[in-house]
Design a protein around this motif. Structure first.
Motif, mmCIF file in Angstrom:
data_model
loop_
_atom_site.group_PDB
_atom_site.id
_atom_site.type_symbol
_atom_site.label_atom_id
_atom_site.label_comp_id
_atom_site.label_asym_id
_atom_site.label_seq_id
_atom_site.Cartn_x
_atom_site.Cartn_y
_atom_site.Cartn_z
ATOM 1 N N TYR A 153 0.835 -1.202 0.000
ATOM 2 C CA TYR A 153 0.000 0.000 0.000
ATOM 3 C C TYR A 153 0.872 1.254 0.000
ATOM 4 O O TYR A 153 0.625 2.207 -0.748
ATOM 5 C CB TYR A 153 -0.933 0.008 1.213
ATOM 6 N N ASN A 154 1.896 1.268 0.826
ATOM 7 C CA ASN A 154 2.780 2.432 0.868
ATOM 8 C C ASN A 154 3.455 2.663 -0.481
ATOM 9 O O ASN A 154 3.660 3.806 -0.904
ATOM 10 C CB ASN A 154 3.840 2.254 1.957
ATOM 11 N N GLN A 155 3.809 1.593 -1.184
ATOM 12 C CA GLN A 155 4.400 1.731 -2.510
ATOM 13 C C GLN A 155 3.410 2.366 -3.483
ATOM 14 O O GLN A 155 3.785 3.189 -4.324
ATOM 15 C CB GLN A 155 4.845 0.366 -3.017
ATOM 16 N N ALA A 156 2.142 1.982 -3.359
ATOM 17 C CA ALA A 156 1.123 2.540 -4.238
ATOM 18 C C ALA A 156 0.975 4.039 -4.033
ATOM 19 O O ALA A 156 0.879 4.816 -4.988
ATOM 20 C CB ALA A 156 -0.216 1.836 -3.998
ATOM 21 N N VAL A 157 0.966 4.455 -2.774
ATOM 22 C CA VAL A 157 0.811 5.876 -2.472
ATOM 23 C C VAL A 157 2.048 6.663 -2.881
ATOM 24 O O VAL A 157 1.952 7.800 -3.366
ATOM 25 C CB VAL A 157 0.496 6.082 -0.978
ATOM 26 N N ALA A 158 3.234 6.062 -2.706
ATOM 27 C CA ALA A 158 4.459 6.743 -3.124
ATOM 28 C C ALA A 158 4.470 6.975 -4.627
ATOM 29 O O ALA A 158 4.966 8.003 -5.109
ATOM 30 C CB ALA A 158 5.673 5.920 -2.702
ATOM 31 N N ALA A 159 3.915 6.036 -5.389
ATOM 32 C CA ALA A 159 3.870 6.174 -6.841
ATOM 33 C C ALA A 159 2.800 7.164 -7.283
ATOM 34 O O ALA A 159 2.956 7.853 -8.293
ATOM 35 C CB ALA A 159 3.620 4.811 -7.484
ATOM 36 N N ASP A 160 1.723 7.256 -6.518
ATOM 37 C CA ASP A 160 0.599 8.128 -6.884
ATOM 38 C C ASP A 160 -0.087 8.624 -5.622
ATOM 39 O O ASP A 160 -0.841 7.887 -4.997
ATOM 40 C CB ASP A 160 -0.395 7.357 -7.754
ATOM 41 N N PRO A 161 0.167 9.871 -5.195
ATOM 42 C CA PRO A 161 -0.425 10.364 -3.942
ATOM 43 C C PRO A 161 -1.933 10.488 -3.976
ATOM 44 O O PRO A 161 -2.547 10.679 -2.926
ATOM 45 C CB PRO A 161 0.242 11.733 -3.760
ATOM 46 N N THR A 162 -2.554 10.365 -5.174
ATOM 47 C CA THR A 162 -4.013 10.385 -5.211
ATOM 48 C C THR A 162 -4.611 8.995 -5.046
ATOM 49 O O THR A 162 -5.830 8.834 -5.099
ATOM 50 C CB THR A 162 -4.533 11.005 -6.530
ATOM 51 N N PHE A 163 -3.764 7.972 -4.847
ATOM 52 C CA PHE A 163 -4.284 6.625 -4.612
ATOM 53 C C PHE A 163 -4.948 6.530 -3.255
ATOM 54 O O PHE A 163 -5.967 5.854 -3.082
ATOM 55 C CB PHE A 163 -3.142 5.607 -4.721
ATOM 56 N N GLY A 164 -4.367 7.204 -2.252
ATOM 57 C CA GLY A 164 -4.926 7.133 -0.909
ATOM 58 C C GLY A 164 -4.055 7.884 0.070
ATOM 59 O O GLY A 164 -3.018 8.453 -0.298
ATOM 60 N N PRO A 165 -4.441 7.909 1.332
ATOM 61 C CA PRO A 165 -3.647 8.620 2.341
ATOM 62 C C PRO A 165 -2.277 7.958 2.553
ATOM 63 O O PRO A 165 -2.138 6.748 2.437
ATOM 64 C CB PRO A 165 -4.496 8.494 3.621
ATOM 65 N N GLU A 166 -1.288 8.781 2.877
ATOM 66 C CA GLU A 166 -0.011 8.242 3.330
ATOM 67 C C GLU A 166 -0.251 7.430 4.601
ATOM 68 O O GLU A 166 -1.104 7.785 5.421
ATOM 69 C CB GLU A 166 0.965 9.375 3.628
ATOM 70 N N ALA A 167 0.504 6.345 4.778
ATOM 71 C CA ALA A 167 0.268 5.477 5.938
ATOM 72 C C ALA A 167 1.542 5.224 6.726
ATOM 73 O O ALA A 167 2.597 4.964 6.158
ATOM 74 C CB ALA A 167 -0.317 4.143 5.487
ATOM 75 N N ARG A 168 1.420 5.311 8.039
ATOM 76 C CA ARG A 168 2.389 4.756 8.971
ATOM 77 C C ARG A 168 1.773 3.447 9.461
ATOM 78 O O ARG A 168 0.594 3.409 9.825
ATOM 79 C CB ARG A 168 2.617 5.710 10.145
ATOM 80 N N HIS A 169 2.541 2.367 9.476
ATOM 81 C CA HIS A 169 1.900 1.083 9.727
ATOM 82 C C HIS A 169 2.673 0.211 10.704
ATOM 83 O O HIS A 169 3.878 0.353 10.887
ATOM 84 C CB HIS A 169 1.710 0.326 8.417
ATOM 85 N N ALA A 170 1.922 -0.695 11.307
ATOM 86 C CA ALA A 170 2.495 -1.791 12.089
ATOM 87 C C ALA A 170 2.458 -3.046 11.242
ATOM 88 O O ALA A 170 1.882 -3.069 10.145
ATOM 89 C CB ALA A 170 1.696 -2.000 13.365
ATOM 90 N N GLY A 171 3.063 -4.099 11.735
ATOM 91 C CA GLY A 171 2.864 -5.408 11.139
ATOM 92 C C GLY A 171 1.668 -6.072 11.800
ATOM 93 O O GLY A 171 0.741 -5.400 12.257
ATOM 94 N N GLU A 172 1.693 -7.379 11.882
ATOM 95 C CA GLU A 172 0.596 -8.086 12.531
ATOM 96 C C GLU A 172 0.620 -7.817 14.040
ATOM 97 O O GLU A 172 1.661 -7.546 14.636
ATOM 98 C CB GLU A 172 0.683 -9.586 12.274
ATOM 99 N N VAL A 173 -0.547 -7.890 14.656
ATOM 100 C CA VAL A 173 -0.679 -7.804 16.107
ATOM 101 C C VAL A 173 0.134 -8.926 16.754
ATOM 102 O O VAL A 173 0.170 -10.053 16.252
ATOM 103 C CB VAL A 173 -2.164 -7.951 16.497
ATOM 104 N N ILE A 174 0.799 -8.609 17.855
ATOM 105 C CA ILE A 174 1.471 -9.638 18.650
ATOM 106 C C ILE A 174 0.533 -10.013 19.793
ATOM 107 O O ILE A 174 0.173 -9.172 20.619
ATOM 108 C CB ILE A 174 2.814 -9.140 19.194
ATOM 109 N N ASP A 175 0.121 -11.285 19.830
ATOM 110 C CA ASP A 175 -0.899 -11.697 20.799
ATOM 111 C C ASP A 175 -0.797 -13.203 21.038
ATOM 112 O O ASP A 175 -0.130 -13.927 20.292
ATOM 113 C CB ASP A 175 -2.290 -11.335 20.265
ATOM 114 N N ARG A 176 -1.459 -13.652 22.090
ATOM 115 C CA ARG A 176 -1.620 -15.077 22.378
ATOM 116 C C ARG A 176 -3.112 -15.394 22.312
ATOM 117 O O ARG A 176 -3.788 -15.545 23.331
ATOM 118 C CB ARG A 176 -1.050 -15.421 23.750
#
Length: 487
Positions: A153-176
């Motif tokens: 998703y971040n690659q898509a936005v970097a290529a075209d800022p009208t694709f969607g909002p810039e994102a700061r992201h986590a990976g998967e939730v760490i849980d048991r």
């Protein structure tokens, strides 16, 4: 151009319809003009609590080159000019809890063992991205999800800022978790420590680490320490472990205004509460029935949140349609413009209020003002807040829930200027992008939303989106004629 029209045009330009099985990670780049002038509007600045009529904004290379009131500088007279007279310009909104890449939940069985899956789908991701951007949301925090999908998703936005909002992201939730949840959760095992999970997520480009409610205190300690080794903050969704204790252990942020630990209840009522607690989402109102907001437990919690500088996001827009889940009209409004497959998934039973009856809804509605009062208490005490919607969870609309979340913060008694700051500069600072977005100032990215009314006078104006710029690029279809024909 109205928000709905902006959304429709953006979706058509992205071309996600019928594209569920196509890749979206590398769209063609669409660059805006190197220079542009937007003029005639009023600039709304939450930092200074001011509205500056007759203003202009100069944009060059996707950034704000200058701004002021009156006539734009003569040397900009040859740049493309956009008359935005009568509108209100503000920094783009920041949703700090938007699972853009999360797909519908699926329940499977491996023998008698249940298993959940939430596999990302490109068409749903594109739908969410387009709707958010059309609603004036130019930056998001993705609090958890498939790491590959988030990076794509971040690659898509970097290529075209009208694709969607810039994102700061986590990976998967760490849980048991009680049972596996593919696409959303990574579970520590004897062969895969929390430290190693964090190392892998950091190496893959995660901006923060998400810790979840079934972890032990020892797990939290390990997760926080590992995240700090890689210079990453932690956010947590907790239940049994209290926010007070987790903040002391070093967690940087809490999501959801549901701090449902028994340790935060009056001591003489805890055992009875635990003994009668029902599994599922019932605790979302049952805990509020017991908690004493004026008691020492909550006073201590607030003091620790302030002293440790821990921020909180309420995601009220996700809980309102649960508390009013028996109101079909409200639920329909809350999920308007969500991807139809997501709506069908929620209607099939993947919802916070699964199993609730008429008495449960009645009890939930009674405590809702108490939820709002607690939010106001946090704000008035100086606890940092951000605005998050919990997009992709039940009945959260990508096109309207950000505006609804801000309105509910106002309903809680938080002044409009403060809500606007929380949704822009305040959020930008908290998620680590405040040096380049969240404010209208020279050198900042040209992330701008143009509104039809003054949001400092009425927070509902945030839903009256007329135009959006993302890194200086306008959504497809924006023109002065389109804008003026809608007024």
């Amino acid at each position: 151009m109205t928000r709905q029209m902006l959304f429709s045009v953006a979706v058509a330009a992205i071309g996600f319809l019928g594209a569920a099985d196509t890749a979206w990670s590398q769209p063609l780049a669409q660059e805006g003009p190197p220079r542009a002038v937007y003029h005639g509007m009023s600039i709304v600045d939450p930092a200074t609590r001011s509205v500056m009529p007759g203003s202009y904004i100069l944009i060059e290379g996707g950034r704000i080159a200058g701004l002021g009131q009156g006539t734009p500088p003569l040397e900009w007279s040859t740049a493309p000019s956009h008359d935005m007279g009568g509108l209100y310009a503000m920094a783009g909104l920041i949703d700090t809890h938007a699972h853009i890449t999360l797909g519908p939940a699926e329940l499977e069985f491996d023998g008698d063992q249940p298993k959940l899956r939430a596999i990302p789908r490109p068409d749903i991701t594109a739908h969410n991205a387009a709707a958010l951007l059309a609603a004036g949301v130019t930056t998001v925090r993705i609090p958890a999800g498939d790491g590959d999908a988030n990076r794509a998703y971040n690659q898509a936005v970097a290529a075209d800022p009208t694709f969607g909002p810039e994102a700061r992201h986590a990976g998967e939730v760490i849980d048991r978790p009680a049972f596996p949840f593919d696409g959303l959760v990574t579970e520590p095992t004897p062969d895969l420590s929390i430290r190693e999970i964090v190392r892998r997520q950091a190496a893959a480009g995660a901006h923060f680490i998400k810790l979840y409610e079934n972890l032990t205190e020892a797990d939290l300690v390990e997760g926080v320490a590992a995240a700090r080794e890689h210079g990453l903050p932690t956010i947590a969704h907790l239940s049994d472990i209290s926010w007070t204790q987790a903040a002391r252990l070093g967690v940087n942020a809490f999501v959801h205004l549901m701090p449902t630990s028994p340790d935060l209840l009056p001591e003489d009522l805890r055992q009875a509460y635990v003994s009668q607690l029902r599994p599922g989402g019932f605790k979302f109102f049952e805990w509020w029935e017991v908690v004493d907001l004026e008691g020492p437990e909550i006073a201590e919690l607030i003091e620790v949140l302030v002293s440790e500088d821990v921020h909180v996001e309420a995601t009220l827009a996700a809980f309102e349609p649960a508390f009013w889940g028996d109101d079909e009209a409200l639920v329909a409004r809350a999920s308007a413009d969500a991807h139809p497959d997501m709506v069908a998934n929620w209607q099939a039973g993947f919802r916070f209020d699964a199993g609730w009856g008429p008495e449960d809804y009645a009890r939930a509605k009674v405590v809702w003002p108490k939820v709002l009062r607690f939010l106001r208490m946090l704000h008035e005490a100086g606890v940092p807040l951000t605005i998050g919607t919990d997009l992709a969870n039940p009945f959260v609309s990508p096109s309207s829930s950000m505006a609804r979340e801000m309105f509910l913060h106002g309903e809680a008694g938080i002044p409009a200027w403060d809500v606007l700051r929380l949704a822009t500069a305040g959020a930008a600072d908290r998620i680590g992008v405040g040096d380049r977005t969240g404010r209208l100032a020279p050198g900042m990215e040209a992330d701008i939303v143009f509104l039809g009314r003054d949001p400092s006078l009425d927070l509902s104006a945030v839903s009256d989106v007329r135009a959006v710029l993302s890194n200086g690029a306008s959504l497809p279809g924006l023109s002065d004629q389109d804008r003026l024909s809608d007024r």
